[in-house]
Enzyme design. Structure first.
Site, PDB file in Angstrom:
ATOM      1  N   THR A  14       0.872  -1.179   0.000  1.00 58.62           N
ATOM      2  CA  THR A  14       0.000   0.000   0.000  1.00 58.62           C
ATOM      3  C   THR A  14       0.905   1.223   0.000  1.00 58.62           C
ATOM      4  OG1 THR A  14      -1.662  -1.159   1.295  1.00 58.62           O
ATOM      5  CG2 THR A  14      -1.815   1.229   1.242  1.00 58.62           C
ATOM      6  N   LYS A  53      -7.748   1.593  -3.092  1.00 63.87           N
ATOM      7  CA  LYS A  53      -7.422   1.164  -1.719  1.00 63.87           C
ATOM      8  C   LYS A  53      -7.598   2.322  -0.727  1.00 63.87           C
ATOM      9  CE  LYS A  53      -5.144  -0.969   1.666  1.00 63.87           C
ATOM     10  NZ  LYS A  53      -5.510  -2.183   2.332  1.00 63.87           N
ATOM     11  N   LYS A 100      -1.809   5.121   8.569  1.00 60.66           N
ATOM     12  CA  LYS A 100      -0.981   5.165   7.348  1.00 60.66           C
ATOM     13  C   LYS A 100      -1.871   5.397   6.117  1.00 60.66           C
ATOM     14  CE  LYS A 100       1.558   2.304   4.137  1.00 60.66           C
ATOM     15  NZ  LYS A 100       2.068   1.019   3.706  1.00 60.66           N
TER      16      LYS A 100
HETATM   17  P1  NAD Z   1       5.878  -5.917   7.410  1.00 60.78           P
HETATM   18  O1  NAD Z   1       6.628  -4.802   8.023  1.00 60.78           O
HETATM   19  O2  NAD Z   1       5.498  -7.098   8.235  1.00 60.78           O
HETATM   20  O3  NAD Z   1       6.674  -6.476   6.127  1.00 60.78           O
HETATM   21  C1  NAD Z   1       7.445  -5.688   5.273  1.00 60.78           C
HETATM   22  C2  NAD Z   1       8.726  -6.459   5.021  1.00 60.78           C
HETATM   23  O4  NAD Z   1       9.508  -5.732   4.049  1.00 60.78           O
HETATM   24  C3  NAD Z   1       9.596  -6.621   6.268  1.00 60.78           C
HETATM   25  O5  NAD Z   1       9.844  -7.993   6.502  1.00 60.78           O
HETATM   26  C4  NAD Z   1      10.887  -5.853   5.917  1.00 60.78           C
HETATM   27  O6  NAD Z   1      12.044  -6.450   6.453  1.00 60.78           O
HETATM   28  C5  NAD Z   1      10.860  -5.927   4.403  1.00 60.78           C
HETATM   29  N1  NAD Z   1      11.662  -4.905   3.736  1.00 60.78           N
HETATM   30  C6  NAD Z   1      11.693  -3.575   3.970  1.00 60.78           C
HETATM   31  N2  NAD Z   1      12.539  -2.977   3.094  1.00 60.78           N
HETATM   32  C7  NAD Z   1      13.036  -3.962   2.306  1.00 60.78           C
HETATM   33  C8  NAD Z   1      13.943  -3.985   1.222  1.00 60.78           C
HETATM   34  N3  NAD Z   1      14.521  -2.867   0.775  1.00 60.78           N
HETATM   35  N4  NAD Z   1      14.228  -5.172   0.639  1.00 60.78           N
HETATM   36  C9  NAD Z   1      13.654  -6.319   1.091  1.00 60.78           C
HETATM   37  N5  NAD Z   1      12.770  -6.359   2.117  1.00 60.78           N
HETATM   38  C10 NAD Z   1      12.474  -5.191   2.707  1.00 60.78           C
HETATM   39  O7  NAD Z   1       4.557  -5.236   6.765  1.00 60.78           O
HETATM   40  P2  NAD Z   1       3.236  -5.991   6.279  1.00 60.78           P
HETATM   41  O8  NAD Z   1       2.228  -5.959   7.358  1.00 60.78           O
HETATM   42  O9  NAD Z   1       3.619  -7.259   5.619  1.00 60.78           O
HETATM   43  O10 NAD Z   1       2.735  -4.944   5.185  1.00 60.78           O
HETATM   44  C11 NAD Z   1       3.294  -4.890   3.878  1.00 60.78           C
HETATM   45  C12 NAD Z   1       2.451  -3.943   3.044  1.00 60.78           C
HETATM   46  O11 NAD Z   1       1.105  -4.438   2.996  1.00 60.78           O
HETATM   47  C13 NAD Z   1       2.375  -2.523   3.598  1.00 60.78           C
HETATM   48  O12 NAD Z   1       2.434  -1.632   2.527  1.00 60.78           O
HETATM   49  C14 NAD Z   1       1.030  -2.490   4.303  1.00 60.78           C
HETATM   50  O13 NAD Z   1       0.464  -1.197   4.369  1.00 60.78           O
HETATM   51  C15 NAD Z   1       0.219  -3.406   3.413  1.00 60.78           C
HETATM   52  N6  NAD Z   1      -0.940  -4.040   4.071  1.00 60.78           N
HETATM   53  C16 NAD Z   1      -0.818  -4.597   5.305  1.00 60.78           C
HETATM   54  C17 NAD Z   1      -1.915  -5.185   5.896  1.00 60.78           C
HETATM   55  C18 NAD Z   1      -1.813  -5.823   7.259  1.00 60.78           C
HETATM   56  O14 NAD Z   1      -2.866  -6.123   7.861  1.00 60.78           O
HETATM   57  N7  NAD Z   1      -0.619  -6.064   7.774  1.00 60.78           N
HETATM   58  C19 NAD Z   1      -3.152  -5.214   5.231  1.00 60.78           C
HETATM   59  C20 NAD Z   1      -3.243  -4.667   3.949  1.00 60.78           C
HETATM   60  C21 NAD Z   1      -2.120  -4.077   3.374  1.00 60.78           C
END
Ligand code: NAD
Length: 296
Positions: free
Chosen positions: A96, A171, A246
């Site tokens: 997102t 979204k 966010k």
């Molecule tokens: P998270 O923080 O658990 O996962 C993100 C991952 O990206 C982490 O493991 C981090 O180490 C990795 N990362 C960061 N920079 C990196 C890079 N340069 N190279 C490789 N890996 C890298 O977050 P999440 O909850 O998995 O969310 C991911 C996305 O999904 C976000 O944009 C969030 O807004 C969206 N989202 C989350 C949810 C939810 O309920 N968690 C729901 C809908 C959408």
């Protein structure tokens, strides 16, 4: 079955990559976190050396990263994936992020002859694990049709919303409705409490009247009327208030850029910022009712 690169194996990306493996795809993953890499390995993901090494070897690359700067950081520059992809590679960003960064990512891909899609999701970690996410996609119709069978391994509803950035636009518009409607429902319950009206009575009337909405009937912010809602488990998420904040900030940024008046979206962003500042960002977003009651 495709060879799919998957960058960002966090709370969402980890289970999404695992579902691709279950569907028979070969998945090569990468993350900065050792714990995420270990979980990926355990789910059958092969770990790549770097995003660029993965992109050079895969026909499809999916990113699932925290924000726009992370996505552009992985896409752009000498060590970025766009510099090494073969023409025709399909890049799908499921994070997102802000609409402007999403459009930049599309432009970077197009300049290298790669196809691209912004495809953020709704459904949370539960939906990611169960393979029941909703994908909202923006990009060319051809890219969407190529991505569809891959997204179907991770979700149950896949919607093509329009051109570059349209998935992110859908979204943030949806989540602005959600943030505003949740606050409205919470205010109504707080007023009902002050007027001596029971939670159940308000629910029974409003859930079948013009006040009916998802925040009330599926995600009711008081315990009792909807047993599965986070209110029944002390507001454990669910969908954390920090993530709602966010998305509301992204909606405000987009509204300012586009000149759209969104006074209630702005107020919702402020209220979730207050909840976050009070140390409640990890609680479910329906827990904002406690702040509206003046509870600590
Ligand atoms: P998270 O923080 O658990 O996962 C993100 C991952 O990206 C982490 O493991 C981090 O180490 C990795 N990362 C960061 N920079 C990196 C890079 N340069 N190279 C490789 N890996 C890298 O977050 P999440 O909850 O998995 O969310 C991911 C996305 O999904 C976000 O944009 C969030 O807004 C969206 N989202 C989350 C949810 C939810 O309920 N968690 C729901 C809908 C959408």
């Amino acid at each position: 079955m495709a060879v799919i690169g998957f960058i960002g194996l966090g709370n969402m990306g980890g289970p999404m990559a695992a579902n691709l493996v279950k569907a028979g795809h070969q998945v090569v993953g990468y993350d900065l976190s050792t714990a995420a890499l270990d979980a990926g390995r355990a789910a059958g993901v092969t770990i790549g050396e770097s995003p660029a090494a993965i992109a050079a070897a895969c026909e499809v690359v999916i990113t699932m990263l925290p924000g726009g700067k992370h996505v552009l950081g992985v896409y752009d520059g000498d060590k970025g994936i766009v510099a090494v992809v073969k023409p025709g590679t399909l890049l799908i960003d499921c994070s997102t992020i802000d609409v402007e960064s999403a459009r930049k990512a599309h432009a970077l891909a197009a300049a290298r002859g790669a196809a691209s899609l912004d495809a953020p999701v709704s459904g949370g970690v539960g939906g990611a694990s169960a393979g029941t996410l909703t994908f909202m996609a923006g990009g060319e119709p051809d890219a969407f049709e190529r991505a569809r069978p891959i997204l179907e391994a991770m979700g149950k509803k896949i919607v093509h919303c329009g051109g570059a950035g349209a998935g992110q636009a859908a979204k943030i518009c949806n989540n602005m409705i959600l943030g505003v409607s949740m606050i409205g429902v919470c205010e109504a319950f707080v007023l009902a409490e002050k007027l001596g009206l029971s939670h159940q009575a308000l629910f029974d009337v409003s859930s079948t009247s013009s006040g009916q909405c998802w925040s009330l009937t599926t995600y009711c912010p008081v315990p009792g009327p909807v047993p599965a809602s986070p209110a029944n488990r002390d507001y454990q998420p669910g969908f954390a208030a920090a993530l709602m904040l966010k998305d509301l900030k992204l909606a405000q940024e987009a509204a300012q850029g586009a000149g759209a008046p969104t006074p209630l979206g702005a107020a919702a962003a402020q209220l979730y910022a207050m909840m976050n500042a009070a140390g409640q960002g990890g609680a479910d977003f329906s827990g904002i009712i406690r702040m509206l009651r003046g509870e600590g």
